[in-house]
Design a protein around this motif. Structure first.
Motif, PDB file in Angstrom:
ATOM      1  N   LEU A  97      -5.860  65.899  54.803  1.00 25.09           N
ATOM      2  CA  LEU A  97      -6.291  67.289  54.664  1.00 25.09           C
ATOM      3  C   LEU A  97      -7.759  67.316  54.266  1.00 25.09           C
ATOM      4  O   LEU A  97      -8.216  66.461  53.514  1.00 25.09           O
ATOM      5  CB  LEU A  97      -5.493  67.994  53.564  1.00 25.09           C
ATOM      6  CG  LEU A  97      -3.998  68.136  53.824  1.00 25.09           C
ATOM      7  CD1 LEU A  97      -3.236  67.089  53.055  1.00 25.09           C
ATOM      8  CD2 LEU A  97      -3.549  69.504  53.411  1.00 25.09           C
ATOM      9  N   ILE A 132      -5.020  70.798  57.248  1.00 17.59           N
ATOM     10  CA  ILE A 132      -4.940  69.717  58.215  1.00 17.59           C
ATOM     11  C   ILE A 132      -5.614  70.284  59.456  1.00 17.59           C
ATOM     12  O   ILE A 132      -5.220  71.321  59.980  1.00 17.59           O
ATOM     13  CB  ILE A 132      -3.482  69.339  58.524  1.00 17.59           C
ATOM     14  CG1 ILE A 132      -2.840  68.767  57.267  1.00 17.59           C
ATOM     15  CG2 ILE A 132      -3.416  68.351  59.669  1.00 17.59           C
ATOM     16  CD1 ILE A 132      -1.390  68.454  57.395  1.00 17.59           C
ATOM     17  N   THR A 161      -1.597  60.814  46.077  1.00 14.04           N
ATOM     18  CA  THR A 161      -2.689  61.345  46.883  1.00 14.04           C
ATOM     19  C   THR A 161      -3.960  60.660  46.408  1.00 14.04           C
ATOM     20  O   THR A 161      -4.064  60.248  45.254  1.00 14.04           O
ATOM     21  CB  THR A 161      -2.844  62.874  46.766  1.00 14.04           C
ATOM     22  OG1 THR A 161      -3.066  63.228  45.408  1.00 14.04           O
ATOM     23  CG2 THR A 161      -1.634  63.598  47.329  1.00 14.04           C
ATOM     24  N   ASP A 187      -0.568  70.054  48.599  1.00  8.19           N
ATOM     25  CA  ASP A 187      -1.168  69.283  49.686  1.00  8.19           C
ATOM     26  C   ASP A 187      -0.221  68.233  50.253  1.00  8.19           C
ATOM     27  O   ASP A 187      -0.149  68.031  51.459  1.00  8.19           O
ATOM     28  CB  ASP A 187      -2.475  68.614  49.226  1.00  8.19           C
ATOM     29  CG  ASP A 187      -3.571  69.629  48.962  1.00  8.19           C
ATOM     30  OD1 ASP A 187      -3.468  70.770  49.439  1.00  8.19           O
ATOM     31  OD2 ASP A 187      -4.541  69.261  48.288  1.00  8.19           O
ATOM     32  N   SER A 191       1.013  68.293  54.165  1.00 10.02           N
ATOM     33  CA  SER A 191       0.755  67.169  55.052  1.00 10.02           C
ATOM     34  C   SER A 191       2.043  66.616  55.654  1.00 10.02           C
ATOM     35  O   SER A 191       2.121  66.341  56.849  1.00 10.02           O
ATOM     36  CB  SER A 191       0.008  66.068  54.296  1.00 10.02           C
ATOM     37  OG  SER A 191      -0.176  64.955  55.130  1.00 10.02           O
TER      38      SER A 191
END
Length: 192
Positions: A97, A132, A161, A187, A191
């Protein structure tokens, strides 16, 4: 760990007290980040400082409220969130992202402050997006290579992450977040 793997990270100092800081080694701008919090707690728009006066003021405030802090070189560039699952050398990198700082951040440092992540009633939250999207293949390749290098050398398993900044075609790992937030809007889930 990152030096051993020859991975770029911002120059930083861990500071417990203002007297620990070597002012001769500071190259402005720098960001002041609490060392023992998560979720951007203690990071706000004035965490990036541009001179000694601002540094001393923010350092005193942050040490008083949070204890140990990182004084870290601020890298102005594109930011990416890289979700991964890893298992004793095996690494799966999910779609990367990019953090979109195109709104609200004119003449402001491009950082994910606590407000930008959690305070839904602020402009920082309303105008900071992780998406994304089509990222140049050479950038994706560079970032994936770093993620695989980092996580394939960990002898355990889990999910994480990794935050990466890209400046002047160099990628810098800002931090690795083990066991990140897993709500539907986060996030990692975006994803996945």
């Amino acid at each position: 760990y990152f030096k051993k793997l020859e991975i770029n990270t911002p120059v930083y100092e861990l500071v417990k007290d203002e007297s620990d800081l070597d002012l001769g080694k500071i190259n402005y701008p720098v960001i002041i980040k609490p060392a023992e919090t998560d979720a951007s707690n203690g990071i706000d728009e004035d965490s990036v400082v541009y001179n000694e006066l601002e540094l001393r003021k923010k350092l005193q405030e942050t040490i008083k409220n949070f204890g140990k802090v990182f004084v870290e070189g601020y890298i102005d560039g594109r930011e990416f969130c890289v979700p991964v699952i890893f298992n004793k050398g095996e690494v799966e990198v999910f779609p990367i992202l990019e953090i979109d700082f195109s709104e609200h951040f004119e003449n402001k440092p491009k950082i994910l402050s606590f407000k930008a992540k959690w305070n839904k009633n602020t402009n920082a939250f309303k105008n900071t997006y992780s998406r994304i999207k089509e990222i140049e293949p050479e950038i994706v390749s560079k970032i994936r290579e770093i993620a695989i290098k980092v996580f394939s050398n960990i002898s355990s398993s889990g999910y994480a992450t990794m935050d990466v900044r890209l400046a002047d075609n160099e990628a810098y790992v800002l931090e690795v977040n083990p066991n990140p937030y897993l709500a539907i809007e986060c996030d990692f889930i975006k994803s996945a």
